[in-house]
Design a protein around this motif. Sequence first.
Motif, PDB file in Angstrom:
ATOM      1  N   UNK A   1      13.499   8.170   3.604  1.00 17.29           N
ATOM      2  CA  UNK A   1      13.808   9.592   3.551  1.00 17.29           C
ATOM      3  C   UNK A   1      13.747  10.198   4.950  1.00 17.29           C
ATOM      4  N   UNK A   2      14.624  11.174   5.174  1.00 16.78           N
ATOM      5  CA  UNK A   2      14.615  11.872   6.453  1.00 16.78           C
ATOM      6  C   UNK A   2      15.139  13.291   6.240  1.00 16.78           C
ATOM      7  N   UNK A   3      14.383  14.261   6.749  1.00 15.27           N
ATOM      8  CA  UNK A   3      14.791  15.657   6.665  1.00 15.27           C
ATOM      9  C   UNK A   3      15.316  16.105   8.020  1.00 15.27           C
ATOM     10  N   UNK A   4      16.510  16.654   8.034  1.00 17.51           N
ATOM     11  CA  UNK A   4      17.116  17.156   9.267  1.00 17.51           C
ATOM     12  C   UNK A   4      17.344  18.668   9.132  1.00 17.51           C
ATOM     13  N   UNK A   5      16.782  19.419  10.032  1.00 13.69           N
ATOM     14  CA  UNK A   5      16.925  20.859  10.044  1.00 13.69           C
ATOM     15  C   UNK A   5      17.595  21.291  11.331  1.00 13.69           C
ATOM     16  N   UNK A   6      18.697  21.989  11.219  1.00  8.30           N
ATOM     17  CA  UNK A   6      19.415  22.471  12.410  1.00  8.30           C
ATOM     18  C   UNK A   6      18.653  23.611  13.052  1.00  8.30           C
ATOM     19  N   UNK A   7      18.472  23.545  14.350  1.00 11.60           N
ATOM     20  CA  UNK A   7      17.723  24.567  15.077  1.00 11.60           C
ATOM     21  C   UNK A   7      18.662  25.290  16.028  1.00 11.60           C
TER      22      UNK A   7
ATOM     23  N   UNK B   1      24.875  21.476   8.876  1.00  9.00           N
ATOM     24  CA  UNK B   1      23.770  21.626   9.810  1.00  9.00           C
ATOM     25  C   UNK B   1      22.487  20.920   9.380  1.00  9.00           C
ATOM     26  N   UNK B   2      22.154  20.976   8.082  1.00 13.52           N
ATOM     27  CA  UNK B   2      20.872  20.473   7.602  1.00 13.52           C
ATOM     28  C   UNK B   2      21.064  19.616   6.364  1.00 13.52           C
ATOM     29  N   UNK B   3      20.111  18.698   6.134  1.00 16.36           N
ATOM     30  CA  UNK B   3      20.218  17.826   4.950  1.00 16.36           C
ATOM     31  C   UNK B   3      18.922  17.066   4.737  1.00 16.36           C
ATOM     32  N   UNK B   4      18.678  16.730   3.470  1.00 13.83           N
ATOM     33  CA  UNK B   4      17.677  15.730   3.105  1.00 13.83           C
ATOM     34  C   UNK B   4      18.432  14.418   2.887  1.00 13.83           C
ATOM     35  N   UNK B   5      18.194  13.431   3.731  1.00 13.48           N
ATOM     36  CA  UNK B   5      18.863  12.134   3.576  1.00 13.48           C
ATOM     37  C   UNK B   5      17.957  11.173   2.821  1.00 13.48           C
TER      38      UNK B   5
ATOM     39  N   UNK C   1      24.333   8.936   8.677  1.00  6.40           N
ATOM     40  CA  UNK C   1      23.076   8.557   9.323  1.00  6.40           C
ATOM     41  C   UNK C   1      23.195   8.713  10.837  1.00  6.40           C
ATOM     42  N   UNK C   2      24.260   8.185  11.413  1.00  2.95           N
ATOM     43  CA  UNK C   2      24.463   8.287  12.849  1.00  2.95           C
ATOM     44  C   UNK C   2      24.683   9.712  13.313  1.00  2.95           C
ATOM     45  N   UNK C   3      25.367  10.500  12.499  1.00  4.09           N
ATOM     46  CA  UNK C   3      25.654  11.899  12.841  1.00  4.09           C
ATOM     47  C   UNK C   3      24.360  12.680  13.073  1.00  4.09           C
ATOM     48  N   UNK C   4      23.414  12.554  12.146  1.00  8.06           N
ATOM     49  CA  UNK C   4      22.159  13.292  12.284  1.00  8.06           C
ATOM     50  C   UNK C   4      21.226  12.661  13.319  1.00  8.06           C
ATOM     51  N   UNK C   5      21.150  11.334  13.344  1.00 11.44           N
ATOM     52  CA  UNK C   5      20.272  10.666  14.307  1.00 11.44           C
ATOM     53  C   UNK C   5      20.702  10.964  15.745  1.00 11.44           C
TER      54      UNK C   5
END
Length: 345
Positions: A339-345, A307-311, A262-266
Amino acid sequence: MASEKEIFHLAGPSFLTAIDWNNSYHRRSIAASLVQGVYQLERDRHHNRQGPHALATPWWEFFNFRLIQVLVDDHDVSYFGAIFEFKSSHPIPLNSSFQRPPPLYVIAFRGTIKKAINRAQDFKLNLHCVLNNLEKSTRFHSGFEAVRGAAGRVGSGNVWLAGHSLGASIALTIGREMARTDGDHVETYLFNPPFMSPPIDRIKNENLRLGLRFASSVLTAGLAMAVNGRQKARENDQFTMLSSWVPYLFINPNDLICSEYMGYFEHREKMESIGAGKIARIATQHSIGSIVSAARGKVCGAVHLIPSAYLSINCGPCRSFNEAHGIHQWWRPDLELKYKFYQYK
């Protein structure tokens, strides 16, 4: 004597009598149940439960899957994974725009079993995770060949990967390697995947937590640029190439093993928002361990960094670490999920 948690009709999602493959809760529950089926295969082996006495079979047969291969660790002959095939007398057309098709194959991996018969080899694999060299293990190679074989037969879009804890690390490493080497994006369900870092997210003081994360990112990015030099551009290209592979991560904040995702993506998002995107993009690809290995001339990537994930974050109450880290939580009908979607840009 078997515990209640081992018996599907007592502890499993037996209320899912009509499966909607468009429903994320149904897909998550089935993936988790198949992983539990692998745990149960190994427990049945321990107790020599066979035929009608075996408890593993309902964990996949209830959802119309059949077991076609057990993956066996050569070192301790334990069952660490399995290949399941979907069987249906009324197959859903693959071009249907209304109903998502079920996976034709699911390759699932269990996590650590603390019994004496499994402890030595499972803990050895956990050490591989800590040292970021899980890809050197025989479990990774057996699993990778199983997934690649299934993808070769029916296409990677018809294959799922699933794993819990140590098994999630194996599944993540395989999914990452499939994307990197073959360009195949396998749908991947990772339950409580280990994150190899101190759990900074557990620090209550927000300013201290943010300060530590920022300092860590600056240090990691600086060391990576100093050590990697010419390799930096190539590594960035590989990380960017992985960004279109988006695994599903299932995290419990009370589980110290996985909560740092959680902290990594946030933190990466926050770094972008304050104009420190370049630092974030370099730091998000590296761990101190991988940098130290590179400095010693060894290629040892931080495989757990993606890089990317659906948390999917379980925000409900938790009574113990075992409950927070357990596989059974993920098919509960009363889950409080964020839910949180993270997409690497």
